[in-house]
Design a protein around this motif. Structure first.
Motif, PDB file in Angstrom:
ATOM      1  N   GLY A 148      -2.213  -0.089   7.103  1.00  0.00           N
ATOM      2  CA  GLY A 148      -1.453   0.948   6.419  1.00  0.00           C
ATOM      3  C   GLY A 148      -0.969   0.512   5.044  1.00  0.00           C
ATOM      4  O   GLY A 148      -0.975   1.293   4.095  1.00  0.00           O
ATOM      5  N   TYR A 149      -0.582  -0.757   4.920  1.00  0.00           N
ATOM      6  CA  TYR A 149      -0.068  -1.221   3.622  1.00  0.00           C
ATOM      7  C   TYR A 149      -1.145  -1.140   2.542  1.00  0.00           C
ATOM      8  O   TYR A 149      -0.858  -0.850   1.375  1.00  0.00           O
ATOM      9  CB  TYR A 149       0.483  -2.647   3.726  1.00  0.00           C
ATOM     10  CG  TYR A 149      -0.556  -3.710   3.963  1.00  0.00           C
ATOM     11  CD1 TYR A 149      -1.133  -4.389   2.897  1.00  0.00           C
ATOM     12  CD2 TYR A 149      -0.966  -4.030   5.254  1.00  0.00           C
ATOM     13  CE1 TYR A 149      -2.089  -5.362   3.105  1.00  0.00           C
ATOM     14  CE2 TYR A 149      -1.919  -4.998   5.470  1.00  0.00           C
ATOM     15  CZ  TYR A 149      -2.478  -5.661   4.399  1.00  0.00           C
ATOM     16  OH  TYR A 149      -3.428  -6.611   4.607  1.00  0.00           O
ATOM     17  N   ALA A 150      -2.405  -1.354   2.934  1.00  0.00           N
ATOM     18  CA  ALA A 150      -3.489  -1.245   1.950  1.00  0.00           C
ATOM     19  C   ALA A 150      -3.689   0.218   1.565  1.00  0.00           C
ATOM     20  O   ALA A 150      -4.037   0.534   0.423  1.00  0.00           O
ATOM     21  CB  ALA A 150      -4.776  -1.834   2.509  1.00  0.00           C
ATOM     22  N   ALA A 151      -3.444   1.123   2.540  1.00  0.00           N
ATOM     23  CA  ALA A 151      -3.550   2.556   2.236  1.00  0.00           C
ATOM     24  C   ALA A 151      -2.486   2.943   1.212  1.00  0.00           C
ATOM     25  O   ALA A 151      -2.743   3.738   0.304  1.00  0.00           O
ATOM     26  CB  ALA A 151      -3.392   3.371   3.513  1.00  0.00           C
ATOM     27  N   ASP A 152      -1.285   2.380   1.353  1.00  0.00           N
ATOM     28  CA  ASP A 152      -0.226   2.670   0.372  1.00  0.00           C
ATOM     29  C   ASP A 152      -0.624   2.163  -1.010  1.00  0.00           C
ATOM     30  O   ASP A 152      -0.412   2.821  -2.022  1.00  0.00           O
ATOM     31  CB  ASP A 152       1.091   2.006   0.803  1.00  0.00           C
ATOM     32  CG  ASP A 152       1.615   2.626   2.093  1.00  0.00           C
ATOM     33  OD1 ASP A 152       1.178   3.753   2.417  1.00  0.00           O
ATOM     34  OD2 ASP A 152       2.422   1.971   2.778  1.00  0.00           O
ATOM     35  N   GLU A 153      -1.205   0.968  -1.023  1.00  0.00           N
ATOM     36  CA  GLU A 153      -1.669   0.389  -2.292  1.00  0.00           C
ATOM     37  C   GLU A 153      -2.730   1.298  -2.911  1.00  0.00           C
ATOM     38  O   GLU A 153      -2.757   1.540  -4.107  1.00  0.00           O
ATOM     39  CB  GLU A 153      -2.247  -1.007  -2.011  1.00  0.00           C
ATOM     40  CG  GLU A 153      -2.548  -1.831  -3.224  1.00  0.00           C
ATOM     41  CD  GLU A 153      -1.308  -2.313  -3.965  1.00  0.00           C
ATOM     42  OE1 GLU A 153      -1.464  -2.619  -5.147  1.00  0.00           O
ATOM     43  OE2 GLU A 153      -0.206  -2.348  -3.381  1.00  0.00           O
ATOM     44  N   LEU A 154      -3.599   1.835  -2.037  1.00  0.00           N
ATOM     45  CA  LEU A 154      -4.658   2.739  -2.495  1.00  0.00           C
ATOM     46  C   LEU A 154      -4.056   3.969  -3.184  1.00  0.00           C
ATOM     47  O   LEU A 154      -4.548   4.426  -4.212  1.00  0.00           O
ATOM     48  CB  LEU A 154      -5.505   3.168  -1.292  1.00  0.00           C
ATOM     49  CG  LEU A 154      -6.545   4.254  -1.517  1.00  0.00           C
ATOM     50  CD1 LEU A 154      -7.635   3.752  -2.460  1.00  0.00           C
ATOM     51  CD2 LEU A 154      -7.171   4.669  -0.181  1.00  0.00           C
ATOM     52  N   ARG A 155      -2.975   4.488  -2.590  1.00  0.00           N
ATOM     53  CA  ARG A 155      -2.325   5.665  -3.185  1.00  0.00           C
ATOM     54  C   ARG A 155      -1.859   5.342  -4.607  1.00  0.00           C
ATOM     55  O   ARG A 155      -2.039   6.126  -5.531  1.00  0.00           O
ATOM     56  CB  ARG A 155      -1.140   6.086  -2.305  1.00  0.00           C
ATOM     57  CG  ARG A 155      -0.518   7.421  -2.696  1.00  0.00           C
ATOM     58  CD  ARG A 155       0.256   8.035  -1.526  1.00  0.00           C
ATOM     59  NE  ARG A 155       1.081   7.070  -0.814  1.00  0.00           N
ATOM     60  CZ  ARG A 155       2.321   6.723  -1.170  1.00  0.00           C
ATOM     61  NH1 ARG A 155       2.870   7.260  -2.222  1.00  0.00           N
ATOM     62  NH2 ARG A 155       3.005   5.854  -0.461  1.00  0.00           N
ATOM     63  N   LYS A 156      -1.307   4.141  -4.776  1.00  0.00           N
ATOM     64  CA  LYS A 156      -0.839   3.751  -6.117  1.00  0.00           C
ATOM     65  C   LYS A 156      -2.024   3.641  -7.083  1.00  0.00           C
ATOM     66  O   LYS A 156      -1.946   4.053  -8.232  1.00  0.00           O
ATOM     67  CB  LYS A 156      -0.120   2.397  -6.043  1.00  0.00           C
ATOM     68  CG  LYS A 156       1.279   2.490  -5.484  1.00  0.00           C
ATOM     69  CD  LYS A 156       1.988   1.154  -5.640  1.00  0.00           C
ATOM     70  CE  LYS A 156       2.669   0.765  -4.348  1.00  0.00           C
ATOM     71  NZ  LYS A 156       2.827  -0.664  -4.166  1.00  0.00           N
ATOM     72  N   ILE A 157      -3.138   3.091  -6.593  1.00  0.00           N
ATOM     73  CA  ILE A 157      -4.326   2.950  -7.455  1.00  0.00           C
ATOM     74  C   ILE A 157      -4.799   4.325  -7.907  1.00  0.00           C
ATOM     75  O   ILE A 157      -5.066   4.563  -9.078  1.00  0.00           O
ATOM     76  CB  ILE A 157      -5.469   2.225  -6.701  1.00  0.00           C
ATOM     77  CG1 ILE A 157      -5.085   0.771  -6.430  1.00  0.00           C
ATOM     78  CG2 ILE A 157      -6.772   2.276  -7.489  1.00  0.00           C
ATOM     79  CD1 ILE A 157      -6.015   0.072  -5.449  1.00  0.00           C
ATOM     80  N   LYS A 158      -4.858   5.261  -6.937  1.00  0.00           N
ATOM     81  CA  LYS A 158      -5.337   6.609  -7.272  1.00  0.00           C
ATOM     82  C   LYS A 158      -4.397   7.278  -8.262  1.00  0.00           C
ATOM     83  O   LYS A 158      -4.842   7.958  -9.185  1.00  0.00           O
ATOM     84  CB  LYS A 158      -5.461   7.448  -6.001  1.00  0.00           C
ATOM     85  CG  LYS A 158      -6.708   7.104  -5.209  1.00  0.00           C
ATOM     86  CD  LYS A 158      -6.932   8.069  -4.079  1.00  0.00           C
ATOM     87  CE  LYS A 158      -8.304   7.851  -3.471  1.00  0.00           C
ATOM     88  NZ  LYS A 158      -8.485   8.570  -2.224  1.00  0.00           N
ATOM     89  N   ALA A 159      -3.087   7.070  -8.076  1.00  0.00           N
ATOM     90  CA  ALA A 159      -2.112   7.678  -8.993  1.00  0.00           C
ATOM     91  C   ALA A 159      -2.315   7.135 -10.399  1.00  0.00           C
ATOM     92  O   ALA A 159      -2.324   7.881 -11.383  1.00  0.00           O
ATOM     93  CB  ALA A 159      -0.697   7.396  -8.507  1.00  0.00           C
ATOM     94  N   SER A 160      -2.549   5.813 -10.500  1.00  0.00           N
ATOM     95  CA  SER A 160      -2.723   5.226 -11.836  1.00  0.00           C
ATOM     96  C   SER A 160      -4.046   5.675 -12.449  1.00  0.00           C
ATOM     97  O   SER A 160      -4.161   5.816 -13.655  1.00  0.00           O
ATOM     98  CB  SER A 160      -2.638   3.699 -11.773  1.00  0.00           C
ATOM     99  OG  SER A 160      -3.759   3.188 -11.109  1.00  0.00           O
ATOM    100  N   GLU A 161      -5.071   5.951 -11.590  1.00  0.00           N
ATOM    101  CA  GLU A 161      -6.357   6.424 -12.126  1.00  0.00           C
ATOM    102  C   GLU A 161      -6.234   7.840 -12.687  1.00  0.00           C
ATOM    103  O   GLU A 161      -6.929   8.217 -13.613  1.00  0.00           O
ATOM    104  CB  GLU A 161      -7.430   6.398 -11.033  1.00  0.00           C
ATOM    105  CG  GLU A 161      -8.001   5.009 -10.837  1.00  0.00           C
ATOM    106  CD  GLU A 161      -9.121   4.968  -9.811  1.00  0.00           C
ATOM    107  OE1 GLU A 161      -9.774   3.936  -9.738  1.00  0.00           O
ATOM    108  OE2 GLU A 161      -9.333   5.961  -9.096  1.00  0.00           O
ATOM    109  N   ARG A 162      -5.327   8.634 -12.073  1.00  0.00           N
ATOM    110  CA  ARG A 162      -5.140  10.016 -12.552  1.00  0.00           C
ATOM    111  C   ARG A 162      -4.419  10.035 -13.896  1.00  0.00           C
ATOM    112  O   ARG A 162      -4.615  10.909 -14.707  1.00  0.00           O
ATOM    113  CB  ARG A 162      -4.335  10.820 -11.525  1.00  0.00           C
ATOM    114  CG  ARG A 162      -5.216  11.445 -10.431  1.00  0.00           C
ATOM    115  CD  ARG A 162      -4.466  12.528  -9.689  1.00  0.00           C
ATOM    116  NE  ARG A 162      -3.285  12.020  -9.015  1.00  0.00           N
ATOM    117  CZ  ARG A 162      -3.300  11.492  -7.784  1.00  0.00           C
ATOM    118  NH1 ARG A 162      -4.422  11.410  -7.123  1.00  0.00           N
ATOM    119  NH2 ARG A 162      -2.197  11.054  -7.227  1.00  0.00           N
ATOM    120  N   ASN A 163      -3.537   9.017 -14.109  1.00  0.00           N
ATOM    121  CA  ASN A 163      -2.730   9.010 -15.343  1.00  0.00           C
ATOM    122  C   ASN A 163      -3.510   8.453 -16.538  1.00  0.00           C
ATOM    123  O   ASN A 163      -4.449   7.771 -16.420  1.00  0.00           O
ATOM    124  CB  ASN A 163      -1.461   8.181 -15.130  1.00  0.00           C
ATOM    125  CG  ASN A 163      -0.606   8.812 -14.046  1.00  0.00           C
ATOM    126  OD1 ASN A 163      -0.646  10.026 -13.870  1.00  0.00           O
ATOM    127  ND2 ASN A 163       0.130   8.001 -13.309  1.00  0.00           N
TER     128      ASN A 163
END
Ligand code: SF4
Length: 431
Positions: free
Chosen positions: A416-431
């Protein structure tokens, strides 16, 4: 062994079906004895690869080397080998020592070469002189160079020379014609000392192409790691393994050796897909490679020898469960052992995703995808990369477009912690 048995008794373990530790050792010993002859001839793999037409020759421009018999493992064993050596307590001493008895390198005493080094300094660079290959192998050992990467850099430069893309003056005046022994040995020395053209080659083929400003499309590497001595057009499961391996073109992350059997019954039995174990078919390779990746991860995690424990099918998921129980008292069904392997593969993938790796990076060099092998039993085939990647990602539960593990996949593996990290990566890719 006594300590482990005592621990097992304390834990009340029934040893996964009642097998004793002695049974396990006995089983391993029996299989090892059966396979002893095969293992001793590991170096002679040049011949089967030649027979199947996937022996990388002259920088993968062919899968057939017409001089393979002159530089074969059989010749090495009969005319050069003087003794064997193995790791502590191994019944299969897989390393060998050789002596060159006459000629220019008379008196040369060295260790190896195993299949990769032997093939690299013969077929890959177009060299038919076994003495030169043994000298090259010994130089790499003494200079601390990886034989495979060194040979890839040299054979890449030779292909550039053959195509008129590299002037002799750029290569310190060396004649880089295929198989020129003097040039091969001179380049090894130059690479080790970072002298002249050797400095261009000293960081691997991809870096060399970047420094030279040309020829990157001809480098035989994935994610910067140079490929082994197997042409993926003739061994498609291995090829898919190179494409997706976490540290680049690396066969040791999956090594789906069953494909070499070319036996559809194994594919049917293991995956319900007969083609999965046919080396020239692409169907079923997603299942084959993900299974073998999980298995390799477990073999590595248990710090055992892949050569024996995986390639001889000794430490299966079921037997690994028994070993883990013997060592720790912890009961773990075989399915859970495989899941632990999948967790390792997924966390390595997430590390790479964080560093920017995506589907576009899971790719083999263009030659394998677009040019067929010109001769031999694997003639006329290309590496069908995209359908194999689709199948592999589906099997893994990774996004088809990006190659990123889905949140569901990560959560199902307890990551799950890697999934949370993934969410941050996706958010930074959108910005
Ligand atoms: S590498 Fe493996 S097969 Fe070779 S000697 Fe060591 S334990 Fe034995």
């Amino acid at each position: 062994m006594r300590r482990l048995d005592a621990r097992r008794r304390r834990s009340g373990s029934s040893w996964g079906g009642g097998a004793s530790l002695a049974d396990l050792y006995g089983y391993a010993g029996k299989v090892l004895r059966v396979d002893l002859t095969r293992q001793k001839t590991r170096v002679s793999d040049l011949e089967p690869d030649l027979a199947a037409g996937f022996l990388p020759t002259r920088h993968y421009t062919s899968g057939v080397f017409e001089h393979a018999w002159e530089v074969s493992g059989e010749r090495l064993a009969e005319e050069y080998n003087v003794k064997t050596r193995g790791c502590f307590a191994c019944t299969i001493p897989c390393s060998r020592f050789y002596v060159v008895k006459d000629g220019k390198f008379a008196g040369l005493y060295g260790e190896g070469p195993e299949y990769e080094a032997l093939g690299s300094f013969t077929a890959r660079v177009g060299n038919s002189d076994l003495d030169v290959a043994l000298k090259a192998n010994d130089m790499c050992n003494r200079l601390g160079l990886d034989a495979l990467t060194t040979a890839e850099c040299i054979s890449w430069a030779m292909e550039l020379h053959e195509r008129g893309m590299l002037k002799r003056s750029e290569a310190d005046g060396l004649d880089l014609s295929w198989g020129n022994g003097e040039a091969i040995l001179a380049l090894i020395e130059k690479i080790a000392r970072r002298e002249g053209f050797g400095d261009v080659l000293a960081d691997g083929s991809r870096a060399a192409a970047e420094k030279l400003g040309r020829g990157v499309e001809l480098t035989m590497q994935v994610k910067g790691l140079d490929l082994i001595m197997a042409d993926p057009r003739g061994l498609k499961g291995f090829g898919l393994g190179f494409a997706v391996a976490s540290r680049g073109g690396d066969h040791l992350r999956s090594e789906p050796f069953i494909e070499l059997s070319d036996d559809p019954r194994r594919g049917e039995e293991l995956f319900g897909v007969p083609e999965a174990t046919l080396r020239l078919a692409h169907r079923g390779k997603g299942k084959l490679v993900s299974y073998f990746e999980d298995w390799c991860a477990i073999i590595d995690a248990l710090e055992t020898c892949k050569n024996i424990m995986q390639n001889m099918e000794i430490l299966t998921f079921e037997r690994a469960a028994e070993v883990i129980e013997a060592a720790t008292g912890m009961r773990m069904p075989a399915s859970e052992v495989r899941r632990a392997g999948a967790r390792i593969v997924n966390i390595e993938r997430m590390f790479n995703v964080r560093e920017g790796v995506r589907r576009r990076d899971d790719t083999l060099p263009r030659r394998f995808r677009e040019e067929t092998l010109p001769e031999g039993p694997s003639r006329g085939t290309v590496f069908e990369q995209e359908p194999m990647l689709d199948e592999y990602y589906a099997e893994r539960g990774w996004d088809q477009r990006t190659g990123i593990p889905t949140r569901e996949t990560l959560e199902s593996l307890g990551l799950g912690y890697a999934a949370d990290e993934l969410r941050k990566i996706k958010a930074s890719e959108r910005n």
